[in-house]
Every structure is written in structure tokens, then in C-alpha cells.
Design a protein around this motif. Structure first.
Motif, PDB file in Angstrom:
ATOM      1  N   ASP A  28      -6.805 -24.517 -11.170  1.00 28.62           N
ATOM      2  CA  ASP A  28      -6.200 -24.766 -12.470  1.00 28.62           C
ATOM      3  C   ASP A  28      -5.312 -26.008 -12.385  1.00 28.62           C
ATOM      4  O   ASP A  28      -4.162 -25.950 -11.994  1.00 28.62           O
ATOM      5  CB  ASP A  28      -5.367 -23.536 -12.876  1.00 28.62           C
ATOM      6  N   ASP A  29      -5.897 -27.150 -12.753  1.00 33.86           N
ATOM      7  CA  ASP A  29      -5.189 -28.426 -12.616  1.00 33.86           C
ATOM      8  C   ASP A  29      -4.063 -28.585 -13.612  1.00 33.86           C
ATOM      9  O   ASP A  29      -3.329 -29.560 -13.571  1.00 33.86           O
ATOM     10  CB  ASP A  29      -6.176 -29.591 -12.785  1.00 33.86           C
ATOM     11  N   SER A  30      -3.939 -27.621 -14.544  1.00 36.47           N
ATOM     12  CA  SER A  30      -2.916 -27.784 -15.565  1.00 36.47           C
ATOM     13  C   SER A  30      -1.565 -27.250 -15.089  1.00 36.47           C
ATOM     14  O   SER A  30      -0.558 -27.446 -15.747  1.00 36.47           O
ATOM     15  CB  SER A  30      -3.338 -27.055 -16.837  1.00 36.47           C
ATOM     16  N   ALA A  34      -0.091 -27.869  -9.360  1.00 41.93           N
ATOM     17  CA  ALA A  34      -1.202 -28.803  -9.133  1.00 41.93           C
ATOM     18  C   ALA A  34      -0.748 -30.238  -9.371  1.00 41.93           C
ATOM     19  O   ALA A  34      -1.097 -31.149  -8.623  1.00 41.93           O
ATOM     20  CB  ALA A  34      -2.380 -28.446 -10.039  1.00 41.93           C
ATOM     21  N   ARG A  35       0.072 -30.429 -10.434  1.00 40.22           N
ATOM     22  CA  ARG A  35       0.526 -31.791 -10.737  1.00 40.22           C
ATOM     23  C   ARG A  35       1.516 -32.309  -9.696  1.00 40.22           C
ATOM     24  O   ARG A  35       1.701 -33.512  -9.541  1.00 40.22           O
ATOM     25  CB  ARG A  35       1.105 -31.848 -12.157  1.00 40.22           C
TER      26      ARG A  35
END
Ligand code: HEM
Length: 147
Positions: A28-30, A34-35
Motif C-alpha cells: 500500500d504505497d499510500s 511507504a512514503r
């Protein structure tokens, strides 16, 4: 035409089934985690920050005799937990972990400055860094006895 419709419906369903069968949620790049660069970057940034804090004259006194690797692992777990990385933080509350240290506001601010610099050095975006720092800021009242 019919074939194309089949493909557009079946392929995503198939992909979801493969993910479920493998027991893995699709990444889940959101999430903020992840960020921030996920485990490799968060680990690197925290290790560097704590190594620095343990030697910087502004903050070092609290780290005398402390096992740095243990603290680092615990902070990484905590950040993973609060930024949507799916970890469960299993350490002490911030009040209990720091209560015997009598940390001053100037020491807290110096450590946060080091953290900010290490996120920058690791190439993390200003947006992700500031979002995390905003979540850490309220912990100051539990970590610094006089506020
Ligand atoms: C937002 C800021 C901070 C966060 C999120 C944070 C987080 C943590 C966490 C998660 C632990 C481990 C607790 C456990 O495993 O039970 C810990 C321990 C520790 N922290 Fe902090 N901390 C912060 C600020 C500071 C500051 C400013 C200092 C000193 C200048 C400091 C010094 C320490 C030390 C020495 C320990 C180890 C205590 C022990 O093992 O007895 N921390 N911190």
C-alpha cells in the motif's frame, strides 16, 4: 469486444486471488510509512539519528550505558506502527520510557533536529517527513517532564 470485457474483469480478480493465496496484502504505497521509504529507510534514519544523539554533546548524557540497537529497533517499530506500516508497537509508553531521564526541552529539540537532518540526508520528501514529525511532536509533553 466480449473478450476484452472478460479480460478487464478477470485480470484484476485473478491478481487479487494470487495476492490472497500468497498471504500477502498488495503493498500500500499510500501509507505514510511507504512514503517515508519503508523499513530500509526508516531503519537507516533512526540508526543514524540515535548514534548521533548518543555522541552529540547536547544529548549524549541520556544514552550513557544504554543499548542503542534495542532503542533503535523499538523506535523503528513505533514509527512503523503510527505511520500505517502494519507493525504493533510493543515498547513502553513514552512517559515510562523516559521518566528517569529528566529530558529537557532543549535536548528534545536537538534530537528532533538530528532526525530532520537524517530524513533529509536519506532523500525523504519534506511532506512525508513533516507529517511524521507532526505525529511525534505531541509526545514532547510525555517525554519532557516540565512540558
Ligand atoms: C519524539 C521524540 C522521541 C521518541 C519518539 C522517542 C522514542 C523512544 C522509544 C520508542 C524508546 C524505547 C521504549 C521501549 O522500548 O520501551 C525510547 C527510549 C529511549 N529514549 Fe527516546 N524518544 C524520543 C525522544 C528522546 C530524547 C529527546 C532523548 C534524549 C535526549 C531520548 C532518549 C531515550 C533513551 C536514553 C531511551 C532508552 C531508555 C532506557 O533504555 O532506559 N528519547 N525512546
Amino acid at each position: 469486444m466480449e473478450m476484452q470485457r472478460m479480460r478487464s474483469v478477470c485480470l484484476p480478480v485473478l491478481a487479487a486471488c494470487i495476492c490472497l493465496a500468497a498471504g500477502a496484502a498488495p503493498p500500500d504505497d499510500s501509507t505514510l510509512y511507504a512514503r517515508l521509504g519503508g523499513e530500509p529507510t526508516v531503519s537507516k534514519v533512526i540508526t543514524r539519528t540515535i548514534e548521533r544523539a548518543a555522541h552529540d554533546p547536547r544529548t549524549q548524557r541520556s544514552f550513557d550505558g544504554v543499548k542503542l540497537a534495542t532503542v533503535e529497533a523499538s523506535i523503528v517499530q513505533q514509527i512503523c506502527s503510527i505511520s500505517g506500516g502494519g507493525c504493533k508497537y510493543e515498547g513502553e509508553t513514552m512517559a515510562r520510557a523516559h521518566q528517569s531521564l529528566n529530558i529537557r526541552a532543549s535536548e528534545f529539540d536537538a534530537l528532533v533536529d538530528m532526525l530532520r537532518e537524517e530524513f533529509d540526508a536519506a532523500g525523504v520528501s519534506a511532506g512525508a517527513k513533516n507529517e511524521l514529525l507532526k505525529q511525534l511532536a505531541p509526545m514532547k509533553r510525555d517525554i519532557v517532564p516540565a512540558g
